[in-house]
Each structure stands twice: as C-alpha cells, then as structure tokens.
Design an enzyme around this catalytic site. Structure first.
Site, PDB file in Angstrom:
ATOM      1  N   ASP A 154       0.838  -1.195   0.000  1.00 38.98           N
ATOM      2  CA  ASP A 154       0.000   0.000   0.000  1.00 38.98           C
ATOM      3  C   ASP A 154       0.883   1.260   0.000  1.00 38.98           C
ATOM      4  O   ASP A 154       1.878   1.327   0.722  1.00 38.98           O
ATOM      5  CB  ASP A 154      -0.874  -0.025   1.259  1.00 38.98           C
ATOM      6  CG  ASP A 154      -1.981   0.996   1.227  1.00 38.98           C
ATOM      7  OD1 ASP A 154      -2.777   0.956   0.277  1.00 38.98           O
ATOM      8  OD2 ASP A 154      -2.053   1.832   2.142  1.00 38.98           O
ATOM      9  N   GLU A 212      15.587 -14.444  -0.222  1.00 42.21           N
ATOM     10  CA  GLU A 212      16.040 -15.428   0.764  1.00 42.21           C
ATOM     11  C   GLU A 212      15.049 -16.599   0.840  1.00 42.21           C
ATOM     12  O   GLU A 212      15.449 -17.763   0.821  1.00 42.21           O
ATOM     13  CB  GLU A 212      16.129 -14.711   2.121  1.00 42.21           C
ATOM     14  CG  GLU A 212      16.597 -15.542   3.272  1.00 42.21           C
ATOM     15  CD  GLU A 212      16.295 -14.812   4.594  1.00 42.21           C
ATOM     16  OE1 GLU A 212      16.582 -13.601   4.696  1.00 42.21           O
ATOM     17  OE2 GLU A 212      15.738 -15.466   5.498  1.00 42.21           O
TER      18      GLU A 212
HETATM   19  C1  GLC Z   1      -4.313   3.001  -0.783  1.00 40.92           C
HETATM   20  C2  GLC Z   1      -5.497   2.062  -0.760  1.00 40.92           C
HETATM   21  C3  GLC Z   1      -6.707   2.824  -0.300  1.00 40.92           C
HETATM   22  C4  GLC Z   1      -6.450   3.346   1.091  1.00 40.92           C
HETATM   23  C5  GLC Z   1      -5.171   4.173   1.134  1.00 40.92           C
HETATM   24  C6  GLC Z   1      -4.730   4.412   2.533  1.00 40.92           C
HETATM   25  O1  GLC Z   1      -4.460   4.000  -1.719  1.00 40.92           O
HETATM   26  O2  GLC Z   1      -5.659   1.482  -2.023  1.00 40.92           O
HETATM   27  O3  GLC Z   1      -7.870   2.050  -0.328  1.00 40.92           O
HETATM   28  O4  GLC Z   1      -7.529   4.131   1.492  1.00 40.92           O
HETATM   29  O5  GLC Z   1      -4.101   3.517   0.504  1.00 40.92           O
HETATM   30  O6  GLC Z   1      -4.234   3.250   3.096  1.00 40.92           O
END
Ligand code: GLC
Length: 525
Positions: free
Chosen positions: A193, A243
């Site tokens: 993310d 790894e």
């Molecule tokens: C990313 C995710 C989204 C989330 C954001 C904060 O963009 O895809 O859904 O709200 O990160 O974590």
C-alpha cells in the site's frame, strides 16, 4: 494475471453480510475456472475499519469479522492445491490509531522513544495551537491532529491512520518481522500500500501547494511522497523475498501501489533489486481516447519496459470508478456504450506486454453503483470532504453470485442478513451464474483472453510495435504476428488484418473493426 479480492465484498460464509476468508476459499474454484494466476487479498487484519482495513491495529492476525489464522491457513492450503498464488496487502505507511505502539505513544511523554516511532511534533503559533506545517491529508482536512498534551501527530490519510516514522530503524525491523510472519505461513508475496510513501522530507517543511493531494486525491506533495530513502526499504524487502525463494525455489512477488509523477520515476521502483512490479496507473487515468491511450502505452514501453522491467497494467481497483461507468454515460445501471468500451479496454490491456491485475467484478462487467444513499456510505472521503463525487463505495458493493434478488448468493443469509452495502436490483443481470452460462458475457471474454495469454507465446512479456492506423484507431503487433487493434471511435473502420479475429470484444465481421471494439488476430506479417 492477478485477481484482486476485496474480501468484505467477495463472498460471505457466516451470514453477517460481510465477506470473509472462508468465503474467499469457497470462491477459489470460480477463480480457477476464470484462469487467474493468483489473488491479492485486501487487508483482513484486526482493524477498527475506519478505512476498511487500511488502518491496521495488528499486522499479524486476522480480524474476527474475516475469520482467524486457522481459516487463513485453510485458504492458503486450498489455493496451493489449485495452483493459485496468494498475495497479501501490506500497509507500511501508516497503522491504526488503535495499534498498541500508537496507544503507547499517546501514553508517553513528548520526546519519548514511543513517540519517535511516529511523527509527533510541537505546533506553531501561540501556545503551539497551529499544526507543525501546512500539509493537508489526502482524504481532506489538515494532515496533523493534536493530542491531549498539546503535541501534534502526522497522518497523510485519516486521523485514525497515524504515519509511521521510517527514519526510526525500529520500524524497518518490525516490518521485516511482519513479512517473515506471513512468508512463514506460505504467502507468495505482497501488494504494498502507498509504496511511494513511508519517508517524508526530513524537515517536514511547508508545502507551496498544501491541498494538492486532497485536490487531486493523489500523492503529489513532493515533500510527503517519493523520497529517495524509500528505495532502500524495497531493496531490503526484495532481499527477504529472495532469501525465501532460495530456500524452496518458489518466487515471492512484491507489487507496489506506486503513484509518482512520471513513468521514468516509476521505473526506479522496479529496478532489478527492488519491487518486481508496480501498478502503472496512467492507463487507468486515461480517458477513452486513442491518443491518450497511445501516449500512456508508449511512455510505459519506453521508460519502464525499456529499462528491462515489467509494466503492470490495471484498469480497475477498489479506489476507482469502474470502467463500465467511467467510459460510459452516467446512468444508474451503467450504459451500453460504457460496457462496449470496457470490453474493448480489457482486450487491449490483456494484449499489452507485462502483468495485468483485474478487480473483482471487472470480469462480470459490473458498473459502478452510483446511487447509494448517503446513510450507507462508509468511505472516509465522504465523511471528511462531504463530497459524493469522489467516494469509493460504488465500486465496493458485494458481488452478485446467483439468483434474482439481493443478496444474490453473496451471503449465506440467515433471515434478515443484508450485504454491508445494498446491491441494486439490476445486479441480477451480472450474477456469476448467468455470466458463466452466457458465452457472450464479459466473463467469457476475460476467460478466453486469459487462456490465450497463457497459450500464445506472443502475449505476456516481449516487444510491442505500433502499426499505422487512421485517427481514432490503435493497432500493434506482438512478437511474430499477434495483432491487437482497438477502434475508439463509433463508426466502423477497416480491420488492419484480413479474416476472422481470434478473439474480439464484440461482433467483428472479417475485414471490419466496428466502433468501440477491440480484436486480436494471428497473422503472418
Ligand atoms: C491506498 C489504498 C486505499 C487506502 C489508502 C490508505 O491507496 O488502495 O484504499 O484508502 O491507501 O491506506
């Protein structure tokens, strides 16, 4: 080709109206039939769900809403048996304000080691009553929240998502342990993310355009994102994956959610010792227009594939308006034109060199649900900005599996159990059982496209060469003779190759490429 499973909306095995891991397990044969190589599971960790799990309170467990670690292990075993790889969604930029380390930071004094895991700072102005800098959060409002003793903490999303301080080595160490925890349980990799996040400018200076992130809903503040130090983290994570791979010969995959200003900067994230893949969002961002698509594809080929890396294509995800609606007219039940164009875009994407990700429901041609009532909306963007225009609930409505009425087989449904977001009546037309039975469905188009991707050597990695085409039409050849052409206009145009196509997104008589249609031909050029 990886299929994104938005767990809470995929399939509910317990009847509480929320999808869960046992539901994902039950849906695996469906995904196998579709022909996916792997799945990416949206976050299922314990979380107060202020941002549907992107606010993680415990990185090493399963939220009871979604199951438990035992159920996770069953899912892994079932996926392994079917040959489906499993990627987890890992959220390293921020955690939940319920995470024990953040609770500890709140209970500790300014300047303490517990606070140094986050970005705590004194405010400015009289009595420190103004935030330490002028940044705004992506989902609206200031990027700082004040705590009881007067200090402020930084959150680039909601106040319930405090940003980790990656300049503190404890954080990198902790995430190493988290990765190993899941790798030891057999996962095949991670979707990362906000992978251009993590590090902020060390001085946290004011921005010239503090509302740019919120305005564009993209990570564009050059002081808050895309700092050079983040590449060290991806090298470190890559080494951990290597790894594990060296131990059992099974490759582990890192795919980043990387939103950076240019394809050239994007390419830096997929250098050979960093991420294997990074979503190239420019295709998703392109309007339905031949020139726009050509520009995006050409840049990706030159600046990303040109460096020897893979381009990772995506048209839909859980944050964006679905293609059927994006390319069409804004009617509640989608539109014929949007559907036709979305089918063509799918064939175009599957013909491009590199990896492709599809988002659950994309294979059914689901439209965005645009008329959800305000009282069911859960996206924090709605609450924080008051804007219906940018909400993400409409692409997260639970999938229809069967039957004529909600819950359409989504929930095992004890009396009264409702899907967590209401499904419109017209979802009946999109249910998986109907899609499977109708060979003209979106589902069969994806299935056939995915099958050909596996069997034709021209598809997947390799060169792409543009062919000369009239305005409004794109055509390219892959390897020795697979031609893909797309007519972005509405009037038919002569097909670039004679004969019947191998696969087309709509009816396609020999020699003609109708409007809003894509087709593939095998041809000895
Ligand atoms: C990313 C995710 C989204 C989330 C954001 C904060 O963009 O895809 O859904 O709200 O990160 O974590």
């Amino acid at each position: 080709m990886i299929y994104q499973v938005y767990v809470r909306s995929f399939l509910d095995s317990t009847g509480d109206g929320i999808g869960d891991l046992a539901g994902v397990r039950a849906g695996l044969p469906y995904l196998k039939k579709l022909g996916v190589d792997g799945i990416w599971l949206s976050p299922f960790y314990p979380s107060p769900q202020h941002d549907h799990g992107y606010d993680v309170a415990d990185y090493r467990d399963v939220d009871p809403v979604f199951g438990d670690l035992g159920e996770f292990d069953l899912l892994m075993a079932a996926a392994r048996r079917l040959g489906i790889k499993v990627l987890l969604d890992i959220v390293p930029n921020h955690c939940s304000s319920e995470h024990p380390w953040f609770r500890e930071a709140l209970d500790s004094a300014p300047g303490s080691p517990a606070r140094a895991r986050f970005h705590f700072a004194d405010g400015r102005g009289p009595g420190g009553s103004e935030p330490p800098n002028n940044w705004h959060a992506m989902f609206g409002g200031p990027a700082w929240t004040r705590v009881a003793d007067g200090q402020w903490y930084l959150h680039m999303f909601t106040p319930e998502q405090p940003d980790w301080n990656w300049r503190n080595p404890e954080i990198a160490d902790e995430f190493d342990r988290v990765l190993r925890f899941w790798l030891d349980r057999g996962v095949d990799g991670f979707r990362i993310d906000v992978a251009a996040g993590l590090f902020k400018h060390p001085d946290l200076p004011d921005s010239d355009d503090p509302e740019a992130d919120a305005r564009t809903r993209d990570s564009v503040n050059p002081l808050a994102w895309n700092q050079p130090e983040v590449h060290e983290v991806w090298r470190r994570w890559r080494a951990i994956c290597e790894e594990y791979g060296a131990q059992d010969g099974r490759e582990r995959l890192l795919v980043g959610e990387v939103s950076v200003p240019t394809a050239r900067e994007h390419a830096l994230y997929v250098r050979p010792d960093e991420l294997h893949q990074a979503f190239f969002f420019d295709l998703l961002g392109a309007a339905w227009d031949a020139d726009a698509f050509r520009k995006v594809i050409s840049e990706a080929m030159q600046d990303i594939a040109g460096t020897g890396s893979t381009v990772t294509w995506v048209l839909n995800n859980h944050d964006q308006v679905r293609t059927v609606t994006r390319y069409g007219e804004p009617t509640p039940e989608g539109s014929g034109l949007g559907t036709t164009r979305a089918r063509a875009a799918a064939l175009l994407m599957l013909a491009l060199p590199g990896a492709a990700y599809i988002y659950q429901g994309e294979e059914l041609g689901l439209p965005e649900v645009v008329d959800l009532p305000d009282d069911v909306l859960t996206d924090p963007i709605f609450r924080r900005t008051g804007s219906r225009a940018r909400i993400r609930d409409g692409c997260r409505v639970p999938l229809p599996w069967s039957g004529q009425a909600s819950p359409f087989g989504f929930t095992s449904g004890t009396e009264g159990a409702k899907p967590w977001l209401p499904q419109p009546e017209y979802f009946a037309e999109y249910a998986t059982d109907r899609a499977l039975a109708d060979t003209r469905s979106f589902w069969h188009l994806y299935r056939e496209g995915l099958h050909l991707r596996k069997t034709l050597p021209q598809l997947g990695e390799g060169p792409l060469d543009w062919l000369d085409t009239p305005p409004g039409v794109l055509a390219f050849v892959r390897g020795d003779g697979l031609v893909c052409a797309v007519n972005f206009g509405t009037a038919p145009t002569p097909a670039p190759v004679p004969g019947t196509p191998l696969l087309s997104s709509g009816p396609c008589p020999p020699g003609v490429l109708p409007g809003a249609t894509a087709a593939w031909w095998l041809n000895d050029l």
